[in-house]
Design a protein around this motif. Structure first.
Motif, PDB file in Angstrom:
ATOM      1  N   ARG A 230     -25.669  15.607 -11.301  1.00  7.07           N
ATOM      2  CA  ARG A 230     -24.265  15.430 -10.947  1.00  7.07           C
ATOM      3  C   ARG A 230     -23.474  16.731 -11.071  1.00  7.07           C
ATOM      4  O   ARG A 230     -22.545  16.973 -10.307  1.00  7.07           O
ATOM      5  N   THR A 231     -23.823  17.559 -12.025  1.00 10.12           N
ATOM      6  CA  THR A 231     -23.090  18.820 -12.232  1.00 10.12           C
ATOM      7  C   THR A 231     -24.065  19.987 -12.306  1.00 10.12           C
ATOM      8  O   THR A 231     -24.151  20.678 -13.326  1.00 10.12           O
ATOM      9  N   PRO A 232     -24.806  20.230 -11.235  1.00 11.24           N
ATOM     10  CA  PRO A 232     -25.829  21.274 -11.270  1.00 11.24           C
ATOM     11  C   PRO A 232     -25.222  22.676 -11.266  1.00 11.24           C
ATOM     12  O   PRO A 232     -24.059  22.878 -10.909  1.00 11.24           O
ATOM     13  N   VAL A 233     -26.031  23.623 -11.656  1.00 13.13           N
ATOM     14  CA  VAL A 233     -25.669  25.040 -11.599  1.00 13.13           C
ATOM     15  C   VAL A 233     -26.552  25.671 -10.540  1.00 13.13           C
ATOM     16  O   VAL A 233     -27.782  25.643 -10.641  1.00 13.13           O
ATOM     17  N   GLY A 234     -25.931  26.220  -9.508  1.00  8.55           N
ATOM     18  CA  GLY A 234     -26.696  26.783  -8.405  1.00  8.55           C
ATOM     19  C   GLY A 234     -26.260  28.189  -8.066  1.00  8.55           C
ATOM     20  O   GLY A 234     -25.739  28.927  -8.921  1.00  8.55           O
ATOM     21  N   THR A 235     -26.435  28.579  -6.805  1.00 11.46           N
ATOM     22  CA  THR A 235     -26.083  29.922  -6.332  1.00 11.46           C
ATOM     23  C   THR A 235     -25.215  29.870  -5.078  1.00 11.46           C
ATOM     24  O   THR A 235     -24.997  30.885  -4.436  1.00 11.46           O
ATOM     25  N   VAL A 240     -19.572  23.192  -8.894  1.00 11.42           N
ATOM     26  CA  VAL A 240     -18.982  21.912  -9.227  1.00 11.42           C
ATOM     27  C   VAL A 240     -18.169  22.058 -10.511  1.00 11.42           C
ATOM     28  O   VAL A 240     -18.651  22.608 -11.507  1.00 11.42           O
ATOM     29  N   THR A 241     -16.927  21.626 -10.481  1.00  8.15           N
ATOM     30  CA  THR A 241     -16.052  21.715 -11.653  1.00  8.15           C
ATOM     31  C   THR A 241     -15.670  20.346 -12.197  1.00  8.15           C
ATOM     32  O   THR A 241     -15.171  20.246 -13.315  1.00  8.15           O
ATOM     33  N   ARG A 242     -15.893  19.310 -11.408  1.00  7.18           N
ATOM     34  CA  ARG A 242     -15.563  17.968 -11.880  1.00  7.18           C
ATOM     35  C   ARG A 242     -16.375  16.944 -11.106  1.00  7.18           C
ATOM     36  O   ARG A 242     -16.498  17.037  -9.890  1.00  7.18           O
TER      37      ARG A 242
END
Length: 557
Positions: A230-235, A240-242
């Motif tokens: 739901r809140t992945p970290v990508g490039t 995503v902030t919320r």
């Protein structure tokens, strides 16, 4: 949208929620163009691959996109429905390569240049851009790609994309837990990735354009656990902030360290879901949403296409390669008889059926899309011949047949199924429609339940090889019906290892001939995509392989 690959299409429960209220007017675009405040002129050094004319681009603002259902996952190894696919393709993640222009092939995205390919076609050496960072600020290295692809091959993750990586030497051994490391992946240095294939693969460059091949930070996967979907970290150009499941909204902010300087142009993308198609139409007209994520569906199309002025204002046609068909479950005794499957194909009046899609599908009786790059078709499509259908059923000893037809909420199947019910009844085949939520439909069909059900696939690899290898080979990711044909398997495997597109296509033409004879499904239509956006959204661009390109659109009058 294989998407997503697959009919995948890409599917979920449609529920009207708080975000679907007609009074919610939160978009930066309103119904009055005069109220739109223009941002400063954009200064952009270069644009990522993709379609569109970025002249006169402006900065700032928020764009709201409406979806009928929540995404499966924003983890690129998991999500494949249309909502997920767009988010992982053009918002949150950046693979090594991207498709150039509206119909072009691979071009460098997170890679610094096209790969160097060995003479035997088995070794790809990929130079990486040195300015690519994850949303947590850490630089991306070659080892991140190795870790991310190895994760896809972890059977505990159950990634639908795992089989797409089997061409890499040692990948299948990892999936089968016979090895811990993929022998064909090597970091020559921090910014050079070497990929060694078991055999040449005509689809390799296209695979490197797919979102599931984007690098992911292992430390964030560990930290976030199940929340990573739901809140992945990508490039990608946005982070995503919320993510608010209760309000049915996700917010993505511009990533200031995105490696294509000066982009994206807008500040914020907001996804809203749980908005049924009728409400989407009202909100687009009223200005509370700016883009319809799935484009126009059959129930909406007449409202936007009948009047030329309305069509010009809101509709953006996009060329795509995609097919619609009915899957036939060979676990059912009668459907194991090829003559019965052929009869079902001859029994369908595709011309009549596609009239209810209002331009979103064209009748087509072949398994592969009609227009393919450098493809010479030799198979003859099925047409409407109910007398021939009845004769084949008699020959097979089937006087009357009743089939279970699970039915999700994804359009156009609720309407198409009713027409199909009437058409098939004329040849003595009775289908029992079993309506259910889209999530339930996805679950039961993946388990191999249901005698007959609707399917569709957008080609994301720009080749019929994707259609064959994901649906019709014995080990295909989406072959839930038990279909097996050794000749299809053999020809598809040879096409995959071809050195040229032309050679691969000549083999695929034979595959299509075999599929026409064997009729593992009822082949119905070519798909069209009608994008829908507010007129204040400038440079709206979309490809069927990816979704909307949010990095280059801007807001104006």
């Amino acid at each position: 949208m294989a998407g997503p690959l697959h009919t995948p299409t890409r599917r979920q429960v449609l529920a009207t929620g708080a975000a679907g209220g007609a009074g919610v007017l939160l978009s930066s675009c309103t119904g009055d163009p005069a109220s739109v405040r223009l941002g400063p002129v954009a200064q952009v050094g270069g644009w990522a691959p993709g379609p569109g004319d970025q002249a006169d681009a402006r900065r700032n603002g928020k764009v709201v996109t409406a979806w009928p259902a929540e995404a499966q996952s924003y983890d690129p190894a998991i999500g494949w429905d249309l909502h997920s696919w767009e988010a992982i393709s053009t918002v949150l993640h950046s693979p090594l390569y991207g498709y150039a222009g509206q119909s072009g092939g691979p071009a460098p995205l997170a890679a610094a240049a096209m790969p160097k390919v060995s003479r035997d076609g088995r070794v790809y050496t990929v130079p990486l851009r040195r300015n690519v960072r994850f949303h947590n600020g850490r630089p991306v290295t070659a080892q991140d790609y190795i870790a991310s692809w190895t994760r896809i091959l972890d059977p505990e993750l159950a990634s639908w994309a795992a089989s797409y990586l089997y061409g890499i030497d040692g990948a299948q051994a990892v999936y089968e837990q016979k090895a811990e490391k993929v022998s064909g992946l090597k970091a020559l240095d921090s910014h050079t990735l070497q990929i060694r294939l078991a055999e040449p693969d005509v689809l390799m460059l296209a695979l490197l354009c797919q979102p599931y091949t984007a690098a992911l930070p292992a430390e964030e996967i560990r930290r976030l656990g199940s929340s990573f979907g739901r809140t992945p970290v990508g490039t990608g150009p946005f982070r995503v902030t919320r993510y608010d499941s209760k309000r049915q909204q996700a917010t993505f902010q511009r990533f200031d360290q995105y490696f294509w300087p000066g982009t994206p142009l807008i500040d914020t993308v907001e996804y809203r879901w749980g908005i049924d198609y009728a409400m989407q139409s009202l909100q687009l007209n009223g200005g509370s949403v700016d883009i319809l994520g799935e484009g126009l569906v059959a129930s909406q199309a007449p409202k936007f296409t009948a009047d030329p002025g309305t069509r010009e204002k809101f509709v953006h046609p996009v060329p795509i390669r995609g097919s619609q068909w009915l899957a036939l479950n060979l676990k059912r005794k009668e459907l194991r008889d090829r003559r019965v499957r052929q009869a079902l194909n001859w029994a369908v009046d595709r011309e009549q059926l596609m009239r209810v899609t209002f331009g979103l599908s064209d009748p087509w009786g072949c398994p592969f899309p009609e227009n393919l790059d450098r493809y010479q078709r030799t198979a003859k499509p099925y047409t409407y011949d109910p007398d021939r259908a009845r004769a084949l059923l008699r020959e097979a000893g089937v006087e009357s047949l009743r089939l279970d037809f699970p039915l999700g909420t994804q359009e156009p199947w609720p309407l198409l199924s009713q027409v199909l019910q009437q058409q098939l009844a004329e040849v003595g085949v009775h289908i029992d429609l079993r309506p259910m939520g889209q999530a339930a439909f996805d679950q039961i069909t993946a388990k191999g339940e249901g005698d007959m059900y609707g399917n569709r696939l957008y080609l994301t690899l720009n080749s019929a090889l994707e259609m064959a290898s994901s649906n019709y080979t014995s080990d295909a990711s989406y072959n839930y019906t038990g279909y097996k044909n050794e000749r299809v398997d053999e020809l598809t495997a040879k096409a995959r290892t071809s050195r040229t597109v032309e050679t691969a296509n000549s083999l695929l033409a034979q595959v299509e001939e075999e599929l026409i004879r064997d009729a593992p499904g009822v082949f119905l239509a070519n798909m069209n995509f009608l994008g829908a956006r507010r007129p204040e959204i400038h440079n709206y661009q979309m490809r069927g392989e990816t979704g909307t390109y949010y990095d280059r659109l801007w807001i104006g009058r």
